[in-house]
Structure formats: C-alpha cells, structure tokens
Design an enzyme around this catalytic site. Sequence first.
Site, short mmCIF file in Angstrom:
data_model
loop_
_atom_site.label_atom_id
_atom_site.label_comp_id
_atom_site.label_asym_id
_atom_site.label_seq_id
_atom_site.Cartn_x
_atom_site.Cartn_y
_atom_site.Cartn_z
N LEU A 60 -2.08 14.13 -26.73
CA LEU A 60 -3.04 14.67 -25.77
C LEU A 60 -3.74 13.51 -25.08
O LEU A 60 -4.09 12.51 -25.72
CB LEU A 60 -4.06 15.57 -26.48
N GLY A 81 -8.47 12.65 -12.84
CA GLY A 81 -7.36 13.38 -12.26
C GLY A 81 -6.81 12.73 -11.01
O GLY A 81 -6.94 11.53 -10.79
N HIS A 130 3.29 4.30 4.66
CA HIS A 130 4.28 3.58 3.85
C HIS A 130 5.26 2.84 4.76
O HIS A 130 5.63 1.68 4.49
CB HIS A 130 5.01 4.59 2.96
N GLU A 149 14.07 4.50 -0.90
CA GLU A 149 13.06 4.63 -1.95
C GLU A 149 12.88 6.10 -2.33
O GLU A 149 12.77 6.43 -3.52
CB GLU A 149 11.73 4.05 -1.48
N GLU A 206 3.70 -0.30 6.03
CA GLU A 206 3.73 -1.35 5.01
C GLU A 206 5.05 -2.12 5.07
O GLU A 206 5.09 -3.35 4.93
CB GLU A 206 3.53 -0.71 3.63
N HIS A 207 6.16 -1.41 5.27
CA HIS A 207 7.47 -2.05 5.37
C HIS A 207 7.61 -2.88 6.63
O HIS A 207 8.15 -4.00 6.60
CB HIS A 207 8.58 -0.99 5.34
#
Length: 702
Positions: free
Chosen positions: A332, A337, A84, A165, A87-88
């Site tokens: 429901l 997943g 992450h 963030e 990415e910045h």
Amino acid sequence: MHSYLKPLIILPALFINACTSLPIMQKTEIIQSQNDHRLYQAFTLDNGLKALIISDPEAKKAAASLDVFVGSASDPEDRAGLAHFLEHMLFLGTKKYPDPDEYQTYIAQHGGSRNAYTAKEHTNYFFDIENASLEPALDRFSQFFTAPLFNIEFVEREKNAVNSEYLGKIKTDSRRSYAGLQQAFNPKSPYAKFSVGSLETLADRNNDLIRDDLLQFYKSHYSANLMALVVLANEPLPVLKKWVTEKFSAIPNHQAQKKVFTEPLLSKNEMAHQINIKSLQEKRELSLLFTLPETQSYYLAKPGIYFQSLLGHEGEGSILALLKEKGWADELSASTGFSNNAQESSLHLGINLTHAGLQHTDEIIDIVFQYIRLLQNNEVQEWLFQEQSQMSALQFRYQEQRSASSTVTGLARNLQYYPAQDVLRGPAVIEQFKPDLTRQLIALLTPERVLITLVTQNLDTNKTEKNYQVDYRITEIDPALIQSWSNSTINSALALPAQNPFIPDELKLKTADSDTVQHNLTRPELIQKDQSLDLWHQLDTSFKVPRSNLYIALQSPIANTSPRDSLLTALFAGIIKKQLNSYAYPARLAGLNYSIYATERGLTIALSGYDHKQAVLLERISAALKAPEITEKRFNILQARYQQKISNAQKQQPFHQVLADLKRSLIERRWTNEQKLAALSTLTIEDLQVFSENFLKQLHIT
C-alpha cells in the site's frame, strides 16, 4: 508506504559580492545544510529570468539546467504533444550556432551528456560537462532560448521521433493505465489530455502548419520571466554570475503570464465513480484518488504529509497490517496525486491486491474509509508532527551530495515554487504546525468525493481509449455502498501508530584512529576469518554523516542448485520480509533501511542509514531468520506474486527480454522463466519449511 521528501532546515550560505562591472543584485541568504559546503547565490536578471549559481571547488563536473514554467498542460486543444515536440525541435540549431549537431557534439566531445523532459507544467533542459568547457557550453545552451532556428527541414524527422516515443510505450501497462484513468478525469482538466504527441496530432493541416503552431507556442510561453536557471561548477561565484549575466540576459521577456488552470482534476460529475481498466500483464491494483485544495502556499507546514504518512503506514494498527492479516493485500502506498499545482492538490492511495483481495474490493475500500474516519474523529497529534519535522530536519542536516546534473535539474524546478532562501529546503521542510488546516483536508476524504480505479486482466469493459487502445468501464458507485462506507463500525484493529522507537538520538560522528589515518585505508580490511566467517570493515569519515552500511552475505551450497532451490531461496527471503514488515517499517521512517534478497549463492542482508539503532534491527532480523513464521497464507501470497512476476517478465518489451537472456547466458545457474514457472507450480509450504532449516545448517557468512 510513505516516503518523506528530503531536504530541510539549517544554515545560511556565504555570499561573494558581484563584480563591480555587473549590476548589483539583492543579496539573498539561502538556507543550506551544515553538511553542504557549496556556495550559493540567487539573483534575477534584468529580463526577469531567475538564476541560482553554485560554486563547488570539488565538483567533478559542471552542470546547468533551465526550467521553463510551461508544459503539456498548455498544449492547444487541437495540438496534443506540441510542448513535447518543441522540446525536440529546440536543440536543432540557432542563429549563432546554425549547425543542428553543434550543441550535442560539443557536449559529447567534452565528457558531458544532455537531455530534457516535458511535464504537465514544466519543460526542463539540462546538461553536464567537464568543468573547463562550461563557458562555451553555456553560450551554446543560452542561444536555444534566445534565437533558435526551428528549421523546417527537421520538422518531419522530429515528428517521427515523437511518434516513436509514443509507439515505443503503447504496450507499457503504466502508460496504458494512466491513459485509461484519464478517461475518468474531468474532461476540461489539463490532466485529462494526451500529452506525448503522435503523427496524427502533429500533422500539417489545411491553413494550419505544425511549424507555425510551434513558433506561436514558443513566442507565447518561452519568455525569460517564466524561466529559472541553475548553474553549478568549480568556478568562483563572481565568475559564474558574469557568465550567466552575459549569456542569458538577451533572452526576450515577453511578459508572459503563467497559465492558470481553473478546471479541477475531478468535478462533482466525476466523483463517486469507479473506473475498471483492463491490463495486458497480470495486475491486481486498486486505487483511491481525492482532489484537495492547493497546499503549495503552506510548504512550511505541508499539512498533507500528516495524513499521507498515516494512511501509508505499514506498522501495527495500519490499514495495510489489517489487509495483510486478512490476506487481501501485500503493498500500500499513499502519495501526492496527479495534480499538485497552485490551484489544487490531490491524494492517491494505491493498493496491490492478492487473488483473494480481488474478490473483496468493497470491503478493502471500507477499511480505508474506516481509518480515515479514525483520523477525522481524533485530534491531529502534535507528537507525530514533531517526529516528521525532526526526521526531515535530520535528513537535511546530514544530506549527501547528489550528482551535478541531478542537483541543477531539481533546483531549477524548485526556483519556480519557492523563495530563493528556501530553494534547497523547500520540498521537504516541515516546521509549522497547522492542525486546523490538516483537519480541513482530512474532512474532505469522504466516499462522496472519491474516484476508485481497479486495474486487472479480467474485467468487463464497454469502451476503448483512443491513443493506447485501453479497454475500460466507468460506473457510478452505488449510493447504498457510499452510505455503508460512511457509517460502518471502525475495526478495533485499526489504530494510530505508537511513537517511533527508531528515531536516532545519538548522532556523534565516528573518528579515525591514528593507525587508520597512517595506513590511509581506502578499502575494507579483513579483521576476522575462520571456517564460517569472513569479517571486513572500513571506516570512511569523508561523508561526515552518522550513517553506516552493513552487508551480510549468507552463502549456502543449496541456494541455487536448481530452479526449485532458486525459487525456495527467494521465497525464504520473502517470508522474512513479510514477518518483519510491521516491526521494521518505523525504522524506515526513521532513516534506517534494510533489505533481504536472494542471490546466486544464498541470501544478502543489507542495512543502511543512521547507525545508532542498527544493532536493534539486525538482532530482530537474525531472530526472524532463525525462527521464520512460514504460514499457509504468506506462502500462498508469495507463490502467487512470483508467478505473476515471472509471467509478466515474458510479456515485457523485447529489449528487456533480450537483456535478461544475455544475463542468463553469462551467469552460471541462471534459470529461465519457463524453468522457474514449471518448478513454482510444484512447490508446497512443507518444501519451504524443510528448505529453510537446511539452508541455515550449511552457512558461510561474509
């Protein structure tokens, strides 16, 4: 609820040969929708980068996306959030364009936007821009993957941006719930790791500077052979191919290997356990999670869709219908997943409980396993597979165009999973019937292999998660309970659904008559007006799909005169939706959606989708409005849900509350949460019964 993934089958694209000055690429015919008139071409550059170019003469904007097949799952053990952080840092200057603001300034000055995201196994960078400025934008964009600077002076700034963030969502219940759930995963699984990053995880250490780790991560994973690029514009394919080849061929190919994750989401040590997670907001959420073998290689069959659709069904005979009858749940969902990669897949069932349901979680889980055993005891129904295949084919055949940015972002990820010919239809195509494989997967849905999660406010806990300070407790499920769930008698109310009566079989497109063409109607026309009705109509054939949208505004003078009447209007809408849910759910599966919601002036009914059987659904909605089934059970559940919704609104992040207050200040008779809560506590079922009768007596319909 179960939503089918979209695109499916149909027609090969036309290709334009590459310019003679470019290397000859192998021609690949891409299967595309008959409703899609864009031109596509896929090829691989000499450095191994996969590319897809899209020529759309009518494109209002150009766009590009580059997907790197690496994400936070590949973070080093001691550097959570490194992917992450990269990415910045990537967008802050390159050797060719050293100004750190060059890229974002150019994009903004030419009518565009840019962004990026980091997922578990992907990092995706994308932008859109005016068509005329695409080539210079691509030149700037490509340099981030060719010669980025990662200047040291921006390290601290971007570490703080990442940390902001993280802190900005530290009280967000969805983040907190997932952080708690991760404590119940196999600790060796990459899905169990904190991935956002913080000042602590990205700190410089003795003989271990974060920038050095960043450079090593970039060199190890940002290799052309792990990248997929998609570019869309109004330029011809040969022009786009020339630009891509010129600008992206210099990206180094380090022959990087895609990381293989061998540790499962749940090992045997984590199965047959329950985790209780304490929420900040009022919630009552129960979920069941199963890990399964990988199914990506069977994307033409999608064997999991069969049982996902049945477990998430909301019609007669479904799990949810029985739970609603008992007053234990009102929603429901069944979905893929948390893990879905080349090594494994998973199934997640989520259930929103009522107050009563919170006291009967063991019985609710028992009903779920009863339905699973019903599936295990029955053959895989080919007619149901055919319905799923037919609807996916229709959705692909009549798909509507998405924005340029959304298109390239999704397709760049698709290129990492599907052969080029199936890059458009891959996520949704269902054309191979593999009942044996489906049965093998269903057989694995047993109590011994489940992880159960309960999220609510008042729970006994004994541990606290580190990053989001979530209180939780993990316990082993009692073997006697496992035995009971495995052998209980299947409730006679549970059954497979009937064949879907809403699947359209009349798909003829409407055509405009000569008067419509002559007047070139671009907005609705008033075709009937009297004291109680304004009827508007517009025929729009430009989308070339057999779908229509119908909006009916039921305006009543008593709808919003006070907080009390505002709530009664909303409760009336809720009663109608509950009354129609089992009947209308097959319509949703067949691409015919409806909604009923309260407005400042009354109720709005909205129908959208295939128009062939809209009249049938509308007639049933009309009948429900005239004869609402207002029962004590439904009223109590809805009243509790609104109380939960209003109470949670008071705990939202400050900017959400400010926006809500701004709306209230601008719109007449927009009531505060405090006013609504006070009124809600006094309402009775008799109040709603009287209100619904009076509401229908004074209507104006538009």
